[in-house]
Design an enzyme around this catalytic site. Structure first.
Site, PDB file in Angstrom:
ATOM      1  N   GLU A 134      -4.107   8.376   5.275  1.00  0.00           N
ATOM      2  CA  GLU A 134      -2.861   8.537   6.024  1.00  0.00           C
ATOM      3  C   GLU A 134      -1.706   9.002   5.128  1.00  0.00           C
ATOM      4  OE1 GLU A 134      -3.774   5.188   9.498  1.00  0.00           O
ATOM      5  OE2 GLU A 134      -2.362   4.728   7.880  1.00  0.00           O
ATOM      6  N   ARG A 173       0.864  -1.170   0.000  1.00  0.00           N
ATOM      7  CA  ARG A 173       0.000   0.000   0.000  1.00  0.00           C
ATOM      8  C   ARG A 173       0.900   1.220   0.000  1.00  0.00           C
ATOM      9  NH1 ARG A 173      -1.761   1.558   6.116  1.00  0.00           N
ATOM     10  NH2 ARG A 173      -1.574   3.589   5.163  1.00  0.00           N
ATOM     11  N   GLU A 225      -9.783   6.296  13.026  1.00  0.00           N
ATOM     12  CA  GLU A 225      -9.323   4.919  13.196  1.00  0.00           C
ATOM     13  C   GLU A 225      -8.675   4.758  14.558  1.00  0.00           C
ATOM     14  OE1 GLU A 225      -6.687   3.214  10.303  1.00  0.00           O
ATOM     15  OE2 GLU A 225      -7.676   4.189   8.622  1.00  0.00           O
ATOM     16  N   PHE A 227      -4.246 -10.254  11.079  1.00  0.00           N
ATOM     17  CA  PHE A 227      -4.106 -10.372  12.527  1.00  0.00           C
ATOM     18  C   PHE A 227      -4.445  -9.064  13.245  1.00  0.00           C
ATOM     19  CE2 PHE A 227      -1.017 -13.635  10.957  1.00  0.00           C
ATOM     20  CZ  PHE A 227      -1.736 -14.742  11.398  1.00  0.00           C
ATOM     21  N   HIS A 228      -4.943  -8.085  12.502  1.00  0.00           N
ATOM     22  CA  HIS A 228      -5.379  -6.818  13.093  1.00  0.00           C
ATOM     23  C   HIS A 228      -6.770  -7.011  13.688  1.00  0.00           C
ATOM     24  CE1 HIS A 228      -6.287  -2.559  13.539  1.00  0.00           C
ATOM     25  NE2 HIS A 228      -5.115  -2.221  13.047  1.00  0.00           N
TER      26      HIS A 228
END
Length: 699
Positions: A153, A114, A309, A359-360
């Site tokens: 971001e 990303r 977030e 895994f977040h």
């Protein structure tokens, strides 16, 4: 244009990123049903969906997004519609390989992660305008869309680009900034090491070199990178604004992102929003959370903002991703609310089964609805649903902490006197002392109007312009109290040592001369004595000292037991100077949070500030409205605590008469009517410290 409205009128926004493109269609119905159960009223959509929206260059497929937005609206859930420009599709990079970012070592960054393409690529800029434009044209009037979310971001994980196109843009930026090569050479001090430039096309980017790069060049490079990213944002924002009237935001990362000057960015958005993630190695990460929340509110100039977030539990990208304890999610959320957030959002709604963030944690975790996390998500939604009246109330503070991204960029460059003295460490240390004293703070830029504050604290003002120094000196002369930490006002806006030496622009305000920096060897420490009548308090300092010559100031604390290389015994370590109607304090060494306690106690006395008396680890915040005040109390400890308060606990409905019993790990929001007195500076009759000072709004 009509007045921009708060995305979820009269309510606290609650929800998170929703990525339904990762799931079969039948899952969508289950999701919206569970969102309603959890109290979700806003979701961010489309942020990573460019490849699904523009399947080939100029070929669009909106059927799935049409259906999604209709489904959300039918279920009473609003949408924060993202532009997916943080992650261009594979076809884009295959078609335009020159749009890829090149790092300082000359490595071309490939597809599959990303992050932003080259900010200087004309093909990228054309493509982001195109996708933003077609989205705005199609959904400007869709009833589900209440806000636009540009990119994601900025500066994370990619900000700097050393591609040939970026270098050309850099040269153009410098020509516009300096006007002539003579001015550029003077600003950068290129006479040093024979770096003088004779032609604009010879001006290189500060990529990898055999030794340390010209620091003035690197500081300007940071400014250029920030400007280039912001220019890309404006391209999308203006494209949307030409077609749509909803507020536009982009998610910041206050105190967690290095590349963006949020004082400048906040002027470009309609609503300030922030992402914040706890740093697992920090056992008291809730203090850093409070810092980021106060900083976000401050760049918003006191207006309501959105936590766009944070995580329900563990993240996926740290070395050891520590899960949140029971109740910690609520404590985190209510702390943000207490410090001015009117929206509490998460990444993400449903945990991903594949990809880098599987895994977040999420609002709906892999364990499903019968999990502790989902139960806490639902409970938090119910709590926030009771707090709609808090929306648009404001935080007040008597203390401003100076925060300047340009000073951070400069201070953290190479070849400083000690790598132990960092911007972030000093900022956290001073902020934590104020936090533990229960003193509410705003953050401010050194050029801001500071006249509404009693105390201004400068923990890390390595770069300080003459204009900023004059502003601080006038603040002291007018009756304010100024506390300045070590290594301050060393350089100007070009990272050039001030004429007259270190700290010269603040000599009138502080009454001293900094003769030499005296950093200590690793492991060394020095004793500092504070003498008060017949008693002496000894403090311990590590890492940094300075040789100070008094020029009107008085030594409030002195060195003793100095190690080899440190200042002489009896030399001033902390000074106090009366200037005009006010007082300037200087701490010429590094003290830890505990060591700052006696210093701040004396500074508070000068400023007329009364610290709170709540138990250590219990956070009490106050938001003010015209008819009521809202006391937000968060107990971070493992023991029950008593908090002075009178009113109604909006979370439980209980009436509080003088004292709130706050169980271990619990939160409370107490409505106090009439509103607490915001003009006093001593504890109110209800026993709560009032939060006086001018609001940032309109400054």
């Amino acid at each position: 244009m009509p007045e921009l409205l708060w995305p979820v009128s009269g309510s606290i926004a609650y929800g998170g990123d929703y990525n339904p493109e990762q799931w079969p269609r039948e899952v969508w119905d289950e999701d919206v049903a569970l969102m309603r159960e959890a109290g979700v009223n806003l979701v961010s959509v489309g942020i990573f969906s460019w490849a699904m929206l523009e399947t080939e260059e100029g070929v669009f497929d909106f059927a799935w997004l049409d259906e999604l937005l209709d489904l959300l609206h039918a279920n009473g859930i609003a949408a924060d519609l993202g532009t997916p420009t943080v992650s261009p599709p594979a076809w884009f990079f295959a078609t335009y390989p020159d749009a890829r970012v090149i790092d300082a070592d000359g490595v071309v960054k490939g597809f599959g992660s990303r992050g932003m393409a080259s900010h200087a690529s004309p093909e990228y800029r054309e493509a982001i305008v195109r996708i933003a434009g077609v989205l705005a044209a199609r959904y400007a009037d869709h009833p589900a869309v209440v806000m636009w979310h540009v990119h994601n971001e900025y500066g994370v994980p990619v900000a700097e680009d050393f591609s040939p196109r970026a270098v050309v843009a850099w040269q153009t930026w410098l020509q516009e900034r300096y006007g002539s090569l003579d001015a550029l050479n003077a600003a950068w001090g290129t006479a040093f090491w024979g770096q003088r430039f004779a032609r604009w096309e010879h001006v290189v980017a500060p990529a990898a070199t055999p030794s340390t790069i010209n620091p003035s060049m690197k500081l300007d490079w940071a400014r250029f990178t920030d400007d280039a990213l912001r220019d890309c944002f404006r391209l999308e924002r203006d494209t949307i604004r030409a077609r749509a009237t909803q507020p536009i935001t982009t998610n910041f990362m206050a105190h967690q992102s290095w590349n963006t000057d949020l004082w400048k960015w906040a002027r470009e958005v309609d609503i300030v929003s922030d992402d914040h993630y706890l740093w697992s190695p920090d056992p008291e990460a809730h203090v850093a959370l409070a810092l980021s929340a106060d900083l976000t509110r401050s760049v918003a100039r006191g207006r309501p903002w959105i936590l766009l977030e944070h995580s329900t539990s563990a993240v996926n990208w740290q070395g050891r991703n520590i899960a949140k304890r029971p109740g910690e999610m609520s404590r985190n959320a209510l702390t943000h609310l207490g410090r001015g957030a009117d929206g509490i959002m998460f990444f993400q709604w449903r945990a991903s089964r594949s990809g880098a963030e599987k895994f977040h944690s999420a609002m709906l975790p892999h364990a499903g609805v019968n999990s502790r996390v989902f139960r806490e998500v639902t409970e938090l939604g119910a709590q926030l649903g009771r707090l709609g009246e808090v929306q648009d109330s404001r935080v007040q503070a008597d203390v401003a902490v100076l925060y300047d991204w340009e000073s951070m960029w400069a201070q953290d460059l190479e070849w400083r006197p000690s790598d132990a003295l960092s911007f972030r460490e000093r900022m956290r240390t001073y902020y934590e002392r104020l936090w533990r004293d229960g003193v509410p703070v705003d953050f401010a830029h050194p050029d801001d109007d500071l006249s509404g504050y009693r105390l201004v604290v400068a923990p890390a003002s390595y770069l300080l312009t003459q204009r900023s120094a004059d502003n601080l000196t006038a603040f002291v002369a007018g009756g304010g109290t100024l506390l300045v930490s070590a290594f301050a006002a060393a350089v100007d806006e070009h990272d050039t040592v001030h004429a007259g030496g270190f700290g010269a622009p603040l000599r009138d305000a502080l009454g001293l001369v900094v003769e030499e920096y005296r950093p200590l060897r690793e492991g060394d420490e020095i004793t500092i004595d504070v003498v008060d009548g017949d008693s002496t308090t000894s403090l311990v300092s590590r890492d940094w000292t300075e040789d100070l010559a008094l020029a009107g100031a008085q030594a409030w604390a002195t060195y003793s037991g100095a190690p080899e290389g440190g200042p002489e015994t009896g030399g001033p370590a902390v000074t106090r100077h009366e200037h005009g109607e006010g007082v300037g304090w200087y701490v010429g060494t590094t003290l830890d949070v505990a060591g700052l306690a006696p210093v701040l106690a004396a500074v508070y006395a000068d400023a007329g500030i009364t610290p709170a008396t709540t138990p250590d680890g219990v956070e009490v915040m106050v938001r003010h409205a015209a008819e009521a005040s809202y006391v937000v109390a968060v107990n971070h400890t493992l023991a029950d605590a008593a908090v002075p308060a009178t009113g109604t606990d909006l979370l439980t409905g209980a009436e509080i008469d003088g004292e709130l019993t706050l169980p271990a790990g619990a939160v409370a929001v107490v409505r106090t009517t009439p509103a607490l007195d915001r003009s006093a500076t001593t504890p109110t009759s209800e026993g709560l410290p009032s939060l006086a000072g001018a609001a940032l709004a309109g400054r």
